[in-house]
Design a protein around this motif. Structure first.
Motif, mmCIF file in Angstrom:
data_model
loop_
_atom_site.group_PDB
_atom_site.id
_atom_site.type_symbol
_atom_site.label_atom_id
_atom_site.label_comp_id
_atom_site.label_asym_id
_atom_site.label_seq_id
_atom_site.Cartn_x
_atom_site.Cartn_y
_atom_site.Cartn_z
ATOM 1 N N GLN A 148 61.615 52.292 108.968
ATOM 2 C CA GLN A 148 60.338 51.592 109.070
ATOM 3 C C GLN A 148 59.983 50.784 107.824
ATOM 4 O OE1 GLN A 148 58.086 55.181 109.815
ATOM 5 N NE2 GLN A 148 57.732 54.615 111.942
ATOM 6 N N PHE A 154 58.309 41.961 107.526
ATOM 7 C CA PHE A 154 58.083 42.232 108.943
ATOM 8 C C PHE A 154 59.327 42.772 109.650
ATOM 9 C CE2 PHE A 154 59.637 37.911 108.729
ATOM 10 C CZ PHE A 154 60.487 37.774 109.814
ATOM 11 N N ILE A 206 58.253 44.717 112.722
ATOM 12 C CA ILE A 206 57.025 45.383 112.286
ATOM 13 C C ILE A 206 55.838 44.458 112.524
ATOM 14 C CG2 ILE A 206 55.834 46.454 110.340
ATOM 15 C CD1 ILE A 206 58.635 46.898 109.076
ATOM 16 N N TRP A 207 54.791 45.018 113.184
ATOM 17 C CA TRP A 207 53.565 44.268 113.457
ATOM 18 C C TRP A 207 52.376 45.034 112.876
ATOM 19 C CZ3 TRP A 207 57.300 45.027 117.262
ATOM 20 C CH2 TRP A 207 57.892 43.889 117.807
ATOM 21 N N ASN A 208 51.252 44.365 112.711
ATOM 22 C CA ASN A 208 50.025 45.042 112.294
ATOM 23 C C ASN A 208 49.436 45.831 113.453
ATOM 24 O OD1 ASN A 208 49.890 44.064 109.610
ATOM 25 N ND2 ASN A 208 49.165 42.095 110.352
ATOM 26 N N ASP A 209 48.987 47.041 113.158
ATOM 27 C CA ASP A 209 48.283 47.875 114.135
ATOM 28 C C ASP A 209 46.849 48.052 113.632
ATOM 29 O OD1 ASP A 209 47.279 49.749 115.872
ATOM 30 O OD2 ASP A 209 48.910 51.202 115.615
ATOM 31 N N PHE A 221 50.868 50.123 111.016
ATOM 32 C CA PHE A 221 51.866 49.233 111.587
ATOM 33 C C PHE A 221 52.353 49.737 112.941
ATOM 34 C CE2 PHE A 221 52.142 48.840 106.979
ATOM 35 C CZ PHE A 221 51.928 47.469 106.843
ATOM 36 N N TYR A 256 55.807 49.208 115.708
ATOM 37 C CA TYR A 256 57.238 48.980 115.553
ATOM 38 C C TYR A 256 57.873 48.702 116.913
ATOM 39 C CZ TYR A 256 56.137 51.204 111.118
ATOM 40 O OH TYR A 256 55.570 51.520 109.910
ATOM 41 N N GLU A 288 51.065 42.349 121.020
ATOM 42 C CA GLU A 288 50.368 42.871 119.849
ATOM 43 C C GLU A 288 48.857 42.976 120.102
ATOM 44 O OE1 GLU A 288 50.018 41.956 115.037
ATOM 45 O OE2 GLU A 288 50.881 40.464 116.378
#
Length: 387
Positions: free
Chosen positions: A305, A312, A319-322, A328, A330, A380
């Motif tokens: 991770q 990213f 990897i994205w923003n959560d 994050f 995945y 996302e």
């Protein structure tokens, strides 16, 4: 998914219907029985996906398949047809080609070797594959970590292969792993002062060779033995490993002004960089199991991770923003030969979105298909709507 260099743009595809309109519309949609009534808390997210799928069908996509999992709730949807020839309605459990999502599973097989002590992330690849230098001529020592994170700088074999001959001929060409790397070796591997993120299909071909050398089995068999079998992912397999299922969602390209069915192409047979067939349910099962520690130890998962310099991409994970956790999410996107897929999960594996699309038939694009970027955005946004 050759050509990706930048993180997803922050376009937002907002829902155009309320939960009430969603419930009313489901009864008349093509492709699957009416899904059960959904909880209000998730209705906006489902409406956005439904609207996205409808828009894609209106734009000429043969099929859109989606599944959302949210803390025990499940919502599956299939819109369109399996084949433009038969017009048979697509079903939520139908398999699709998932392109570069394959890389996450290959990465797990590599990391299992690391856990067993048979391989080190910072080992020079040449220690285990002494013939690699003869084929691709690296200008500096390359590590296992470099390959997993797409920071090796190895030339992309796919770009060279596709430019070498007519596309129909390329699609119908079956290649061994060594032959794929030989195409990469036809481009000079440049040495740079600072080697950053550079997405290359060749990286995962080399990793598959490494796994095969240490396991003594084809990479598809290793994935089946270590991942898909234990997790009950019966709809997931490598192209060429079994007969193409009759229910597969067909992909199309326009080649020389003709629509061509490119389902299960010979060029993707056994490809560790993009050769898996799977289902939206199976992909959610895989990423949930991965995040919940069912495939790798916590320490190894943390390594997987950890983002590279681009911020990213980890080791086989996008990897994205959560925004639900201020952390994050995945997963991985896939984009190749008529198909696009995005599978995304929260870090605890309880919120998940997987969307698979057979693209509207069009000429082949070498590089980023704008539709997969849009899929990443809507996935996302959906994941972040399920707090």
């Amino acid at each position: 998914m050759p050509g990706f260099r930048l993180p997803v743009s922050f376009l937002r595809f907002f829902a155009a219907m309320s939960a009430a309109l969603l419930a009313a519309s489901l009864g008349g949609c093509t492709g699957s029985p009416d899904p059960p009534e959904q909880p209000t808390a998730s209705a906006t997210a489902f409406a956005e996906l439904e609207n996205f799928g409808r828009t894609m069908i209106d734009d000429g996509a043969p099929a859109v398949l989606m599944q959302v999992r949210n803390k025990g709730e499940e919502w599956s949807r299939a819109i369109g047809v399996r084949s433009l020839e038969t017009r048979e309605p697509v079903q939520p459990s139908d398999p699709v080609e998932v392109a570069s999502v394959t890389k996450s599973m290959v990465a797990v097989t590599v990391l299992k070797l690391v856990e067993e002590g048979r391989l080190g992330l910072d080992d020079a690849v040449s220690e285990h594959l002494p013939d690699l230098g003869r084929v691709v001529h690296p200008p500096f020592p390359v590590t296992v970590r470099d390959l997993l994170s797409h920071s090796s700088g190895m030339p992309d074999y796919a770009a060279k292969l596709i430019a070498s001959r007519p596309l129909k001929e390329v699609i119908n060409t079956r290649l061994s792993l060594t032959q794929r790397l030989a195409w990469a070796g036809r481009t000079t591997w440049e040495k740079r002062l600072a080697q950053g993120f550079e997405y290359s299909e060749s990286d995962y071909v080399a990793l598959a060779l490494l796994v095969e050398r240490l396991r003594g089995q084809p990479i598809g068999d290793v994935i089946s033995e270590q991942i898909t079998g234990p997790l009950g992912m019966s709809g997931t397999f490598m192209i060429g490993a079994r007969t193409t299922p009759s229910g597969i969602a067909h992909g199309y390209l326009v080649i020389e002004d003709q629509r061509v069915d490119v389902t299960s192409p010979a060029v993707l047979t056994g490809s560790p960089s993009g050769g898996l067939v799977s289902t939206v349910q199976d992909l959610n099962t895989f990423y949930s199991a991965l995040m919940q520690g069912k495939l790798l130890s916590p320490a190894t998962l943390k390594e997987m991770q950890t983002p590279n310099t681009a911020g990213f991409y980890g080791l086989g994970l996008w990897i994205w923003n959560d925004t639900c956790t201020n952390g994050f999410a995945y997963g991985h996107p896939g984009d190749l030969l008529g198909y696009g897929t995005v599978s995304m999960t929260s870090a605890d594996g309880t919120r998940q979105v997987t969307v698979a699309l057979t693209y509207p038939p069009a000429p082949f694009i070498l590089g980023d298909n704008p539709l997969v970027l849009e899929m990443m955005d809507v996935a996302e946004h959906t994941l972040n709507s399920m707090c």
